[in-house]
Design a protein around this motif. Structure first.
Motif, mmCIF file in Angstrom:
data_model
loop_
_atom_site.group_PDB
_atom_site.id
_atom_site.type_symbol
_atom_site.label_atom_id
_atom_site.label_comp_id
_atom_site.label_asym_id
_atom_site.label_seq_id
_atom_site.Cartn_x
_atom_site.Cartn_y
_atom_site.Cartn_z
ATOM 1 N N TRP A 133 0.828 -1.220 0.000
ATOM 2 C CA TRP A 133 0.000 0.000 0.000
ATOM 3 C C TRP A 133 0.861 1.268 0.000
ATOM 4 C CZ3 TRP A 133 0.341 3.446 4.047
ATOM 5 C CH2 TRP A 133 0.999 2.994 5.187
ATOM 6 N N VAL A 134 2.062 1.174 0.570
ATOM 7 C CA VAL A 134 2.906 2.381 0.636
ATOM 8 C C VAL A 134 3.249 2.841 -0.785
ATOM 9 C CG1 VAL A 134 5.059 3.341 1.527
ATOM 10 C CG2 VAL A 134 3.898 1.539 2.792
ATOM 11 N N GLY A 135 3.626 1.881 -1.635
ATOM 12 C CA GLY A 135 3.941 2.199 -3.021
ATOM 13 C C GLY A 135 2.723 2.741 -3.750
ATOM 14 N N THR A 370 8.191 3.614 -10.600
ATOM 15 C CA THR A 370 6.747 3.450 -10.821
ATOM 16 C C THR A 370 6.417 2.756 -12.138
ATOM 17 O OG1 THR A 370 6.604 5.586 -11.939
ATOM 18 C CG2 THR A 370 6.189 5.587 -9.570
ATOM 19 N N ALA A 371 7.352 2.733 -13.084
ATOM 20 C CA ALA A 371 7.116 2.196 -14.433
ATOM 21 C C ALA A 371 5.918 2.875 -15.094
ATOM 22 C CB ALA A 371 6.937 0.684 -14.410
ATOM 23 N N SER A 372 5.748 4.152 -14.814
ATOM 24 C CA SER A 372 4.651 4.876 -15.456
ATOM 25 C C SER A 372 5.110 6.277 -15.839
ATOM 26 C CB SER A 372 3.458 4.960 -14.511
ATOM 27 O OG SER A 372 2.528 5.898 -14.998
ATOM 28 N N SER A 373 5.185 6.547 -17.155
ATOM 29 C CA SER A 373 5.646 7.878 -17.541
ATOM 30 C C SER A 373 4.553 8.928 -17.302
ATOM 31 C CB SER A 373 6.179 7.926 -18.974
ATOM 32 O OG SER A 373 5.427 7.154 -19.835
ATOM 33 N N SER A 374 3.278 8.500 -17.326
ATOM 34 C CA SER A 374 2.210 9.474 -17.034
ATOM 35 C C SER A 374 2.274 9.912 -15.585
ATOM 36 C CB SER A 374 0.840 8.850 -17.244
ATOM 37 O OG SER A 374 0.616 8.657 -18.572
ATOM 38 N N ALA A 375 2.444 8.937 -14.691
ATOM 39 C CA ALA A 375 2.500 9.310 -13.269
ATOM 40 C C ALA A 375 3.727 10.171 -12.991
ATOM 41 C CB ALA A 375 2.528 8.061 -12.407
ATOM 42 N N THR A 376 4.808 9.947 -13.752
ATOM 43 C CA THR A 376 6.040 10.701 -13.506
ATOM 44 C C THR A 376 5.961 12.119 -14.064
ATOM 45 O OG1 THR A 376 7.144 8.585 -13.817
ATOM 46 C CG2 THR A 376 8.574 10.471 -13.682
ATOM 47 N N ALA A 448 0.235 3.080 -26.793
ATOM 48 C CA ALA A 448 0.400 2.597 -25.420
ATOM 49 C C ALA A 448 0.249 3.754 -24.441
ATOM 50 C CB ALA A 448 1.776 1.956 -25.250
ATOM 51 N N ALA A 449 -0.524 3.519 -23.372
ATOM 52 C CA ALA A 449 -0.666 4.562 -22.352
ATOM 53 C C ALA A 449 0.587 4.543 -21.489
ATOM 54 C CB ALA A 449 -1.889 4.262 -21.509
ATOM 55 N N GLY A 450 0.860 5.656 -20.810
ATOM 56 C CA GLY A 450 2.064 5.698 -19.967
ATOM 57 C C GLY A 450 1.856 5.054 -18.625
ATOM 58 N N VAL A 451 1.401 3.811 -18.642
ATOM 59 C CA VAL A 451 1.159 3.103 -17.380
ATOM 60 C C VAL A 451 1.923 1.776 -17.388
ATOM 61 C CG1 VAL A 451 -1.128 4.112 -17.036
ATOM 62 C CG2 VAL A 451 -0.912 1.974 -18.284
ATOM 63 N N PRO A 452 2.144 1.172 -16.223
ATOM 64 C CA PRO A 452 2.935 -0.055 -16.206
ATOM 65 C C PRO A 452 2.350 -1.143 -17.106
ATOM 66 C CG PRO A 452 2.553 0.709 -13.975
ATOM 67 C CD PRO A 452 1.768 1.592 -14.865
ATOM 68 N N GLY A 453 3.214 -1.767 -17.877
ATOM 69 C CA GLY A 453 2.792 -2.911 -18.684
ATOM 70 C C GLY A 453 2.026 -2.568 -19.947
ATOM 71 N N ALA A 454 1.859 -1.277 -20.262
ATOM 72 C CA ALA A 454 1.058 -0.915 -21.433
ATOM 73 C C ALA A 454 1.723 -1.408 -22.721
ATOM 74 C CB ALA A 454 0.873 0.590 -21.491
ATOM 75 N N GLY A 455 3.041 -1.354 -22.751
ATOM 76 C CA GLY A 455 3.772 -1.775 -23.939
ATOM 77 C C GLY A 455 3.569 -3.255 -24.231
ATOM 78 N N MET A 456 3.368 -4.012 -23.167
ATOM 79 C CA MET A 456 3.148 -5.446 -23.319
ATOM 80 C C MET A 456 1.785 -5.715 -23.953
ATOM 81 S SD MET A 456 3.968 -8.646 -21.706
ATOM 82 C CE MET A 456 5.347 -8.074 -22.444
ATOM 83 N N LEU A 482 10.370 -5.778 -14.868
ATOM 84 C CA LEU A 482 11.742 -5.302 -14.707
ATOM 85 C C LEU A 482 12.159 -4.458 -15.910
ATOM 86 C CD1 LEU A 482 13.917 -8.180 -13.251
ATOM 87 C CD2 LEU A 482 13.215 -6.070 -12.181
ATOM 88 N N LEU A 483 11.875 -4.969 -17.106
ATOM 89 C CA LEU A 483 12.259 -4.212 -18.307
ATOM 90 C C LEU A 483 11.427 -2.937 -18.443
ATOM 91 C CD1 LEU A 483 12.791 -7.063 -20.916
ATOM 92 C CD2 LEU A 483 14.486 -5.849 -19.567
ATOM 93 N N ASP A 484 10.195 -3.008 -17.956
ATOM 94 C CA ASP A 484 9.306 -1.849 -18.021
ATOM 95 C C ASP A 484 9.929 -0.658 -17.276
ATOM 96 O OD1 ASP A 484 7.162 -0.294 -18.497
ATOM 97 O OD2 ASP A 484 5.702 -1.461 -17.361
ATOM 98 N N MET A 485 10.589 -0.955 -16.165
ATOM 99 C CA MET A 485 11.183 0.134 -15.382
ATOM 100 C C MET A 485 12.255 0.844 -16.213
ATOM 101 S SD MET A 485 11.185 -1.470 -11.563
ATOM 102 C CE MET A 485 12.690 -2.309 -11.663
#
Ligand code: ASP
Length: 541
Positions: A133-135, A370-376, A448-456, A482-485
């Protein structure tokens, strides 16, 4: 201690804990098993015993340690049905579920060495569940700022630009730069894929094990792949029918379009009418920036929790099996970063590349965690504006667009992944097939959206375009996060490199903020930004 040092320490702690006390740890007792949906659970420890229907499609089960016999591969597992599993099985017409008391333990037998059965340490899983939950909290805090920040800052940026020709020029250059760098990224990825041929290094056993373990996850990924709409529909879709709905749904391209048009409309009003609106939005924007700094206070622990989860959940065996493939992706990203972005920043924006990367450090670490460019995005924006002196007009236009459509890391990775999967299936890719990969991966990375795993998810599009089976996604899923990061961090550098180049072309005087200046100035950079006393806001009666 500087903020980025704290985040780095947080990362180190997360990685260490992931290895030491995560579910795949060798230090903790591995008394649990994870079953993939294809796992066969039998009613007795024999090959010909009936398959226990209830147990298939289970995710995690508790291993009864005492039952592991030395010389047989069979072990007894004990599990409970979750309420959703119960419902699902009842709906599927599985016999006997309704008679089971909800908290009854069910037991069955599995073969421990089957690729569909993996052992794990329940204590490690418990620790991940307890800290996860912290993350998520950190991620939610920065995501909370994205939409209002983009809307306010872009409207203000366009309104103060006041010159449509400049806007057109900036838009044209930005899109040209995005397309060129994406195609270069793909060429690097495909070049390495051809040269090294990572698919040739996978043994048949590893291939079967990967397919068996990740099949379920892969098919849900493929099901999530967006149905492709025509180019014209996509273009028309950028114009929102209801801008408030776009804001509420977070549809970035529609928000960008509305903010652009709103900003343009404001410039067409007499100044005495537009000034108050622009001023209000500018101040609201500054408040959003403060929220970014508040969220960043949590970054070190947030990133630690995120990394603990990722590292803890990635099994070493998957990592070994996919080592060469992962190395090819990382090598490609490193080449793209140093050659392409290095040149854009050094020769285009005329900034020393290492100082540029240093200035972008907070954003890179957040992107990585975070593996998310939108969140960043809010952090990226703060880095280019405060640490490199890019104007709001440029950053508020180029960055949100970049975070939505410019994903060079994703494109490069999709190129390598498509070739890797084709090589494993021994599907030869002709030159024209490879060109198809370049075009479809360019579009897939835009989509692809800038969220984790979108590229997959959009990788399915690329595979379909060249006739490679989409189940092949199962082969690369194990190391995806891992690669997503790494690809997300590359995506963020790409957006920022484009931003500084456009800023230079627009005549911004760029300058990298030095750490001493950052510490001394409480209104710039990341250090000491919250060291002010809060003031109650005085309103005029
Ligand atoms: N996670 C990536 C990003 O946010 C997208 C992807 O490649 O999955 O930029």
């Amino acid at each position: 201690m500087q903020l980025y040092t704290k985040i780095l320490i947080g990362m180190g702690v997360g990685v260490f804990l992931g290895v030491a006390v995560g579910p795949n740890s060798h230090l903790l007792p591995a008394s649990g098993v994870v079953l993939s949906p294809q796992a066969t659970v039998r009613t007795a420890p024999q090959e010909d015993a009936p398959i226990q229907l209830l147990a298939t499609n289970l995710e995690r089960a508790q291993l009864v340690d005492s039952e592991i016999a030395e010389n047989t591969p069979w072990s007894e597992i004990r599990f409970r049905l979750s309420p959703t599993d119960r419902l699902r099985l009842i709906q599927a017409g599985v016999q006997g579920v309704t008679d089971l008391p909800p908290d009854a333990d069910i037991s069955g037998w599995v073969q421990l060495d089957a690729p569909t059965v993996k052992r794990y340490a329940p204590i490690g899983q418990y620790l991940i569940n307890a800290t996860e939950w912290v993350g998520r909290l950190f991620l939610a805090l920065i995501k909370m700022v994205v939409i209002p920040l983009v809307f306010f800052s872009l409207t203000v940026g366009i309104a103060s630009l006041g010159d449509f020709r400049r806007l057109g020029r900036m838009g044209g250059r930005t899109l040209l730069l995005f397309t060129t760098t994406t195609i270069l990224a793909l060429s690097i990825g495909m070049g390495l894929g051809n040269l090294i041929g990572p698919g040739r290094f996978i043994s048949e056993d590893d291939r079967d094990a990967l397919l068996a373990s990740y099949q379920g996850e892969a098919s849900s990924t493929v099901n999530n792949a967006a149905t492709s709409t025509s180019f014209v529909d996509q273009l028309v879709g950028i114009v929102p029918a209801n801008p408030l709905a776009s804001l509420a749904e977070g549809n970035m391209l529609q928000i960008i379009f509305f903010a652009l048009m709103f900003g343009i409309a404001l410039t067409l009003l007499p100044n005495e009418r537009s000034r108050a609106v622009v001023q209000l939005m500018d101040d609201a924007n500054e408040a959003m920036v403060m929220l970014v700094h508040i969220a960043m206070k949590l970054a070190p622990v947030g990133v630690a929790a995120l990394l603990f989860k990722v590292v803890g959940s990635t099994g070493l065996s998957v990592l070994y099996a996919l080592m060469i493939y992962a190395m090819v992706v990382l090598l490609g990203l490193a080449i793209h970063l140093s050659l392409v972005y290095g040149s854009v920043v050094r020769f285009g924006a005329q900034l020393p590349f290492l100082s540029f990367l240093g200035a972008m450090r907070p954003a890179l670490l957040v992107a990585f965690g975070t593996a998310s460019s939108s969140a960043t995005l809010p952090v990226t924006k703060e880095c280019v504006e405060d640490n490199i002196n890019v104007s709001n007009e440029v950053s508020s236009f180029v960055l949100p667009l970049g975070a939505t459509v410019n994903m060079d890391g994703t494109a490069l990775y999709q190129g390598v992944a498509a070739m890797f999967i084709a090589q494993i299936y021994s599907i030869p890719l002709s030159f024209s097939d490879q060109l198809t990969i370049v075009t479809s991966a360019t579009l897939a990375s835009v989509g692809a959206a800038g969220v984790p795993g979108a590229g997959m998810v959009t990788l399915a599009m690329v595979l379909t375009a060249v006739g490679v089976p989409t189940e092949g996604i199962a082969l690369v899923l194990g190391v995806d996060r891992l690669l997503d990061m790494f690809r997300t961090a590359t995506n963020v550098v790409g957006d920022s490199a484009a931003t500084v180049l456009i800023a230079r072309l627009e005549g911004n005087s760029l300058q990298v903020l030095q750490p001493e200046e950052d510490r001394a100035n409480k209104h710039k950079g990341f250090e000491g930004r919250l060291d002010h006393k809060p003031q109650s806001v005085q309103r005029t009666e």
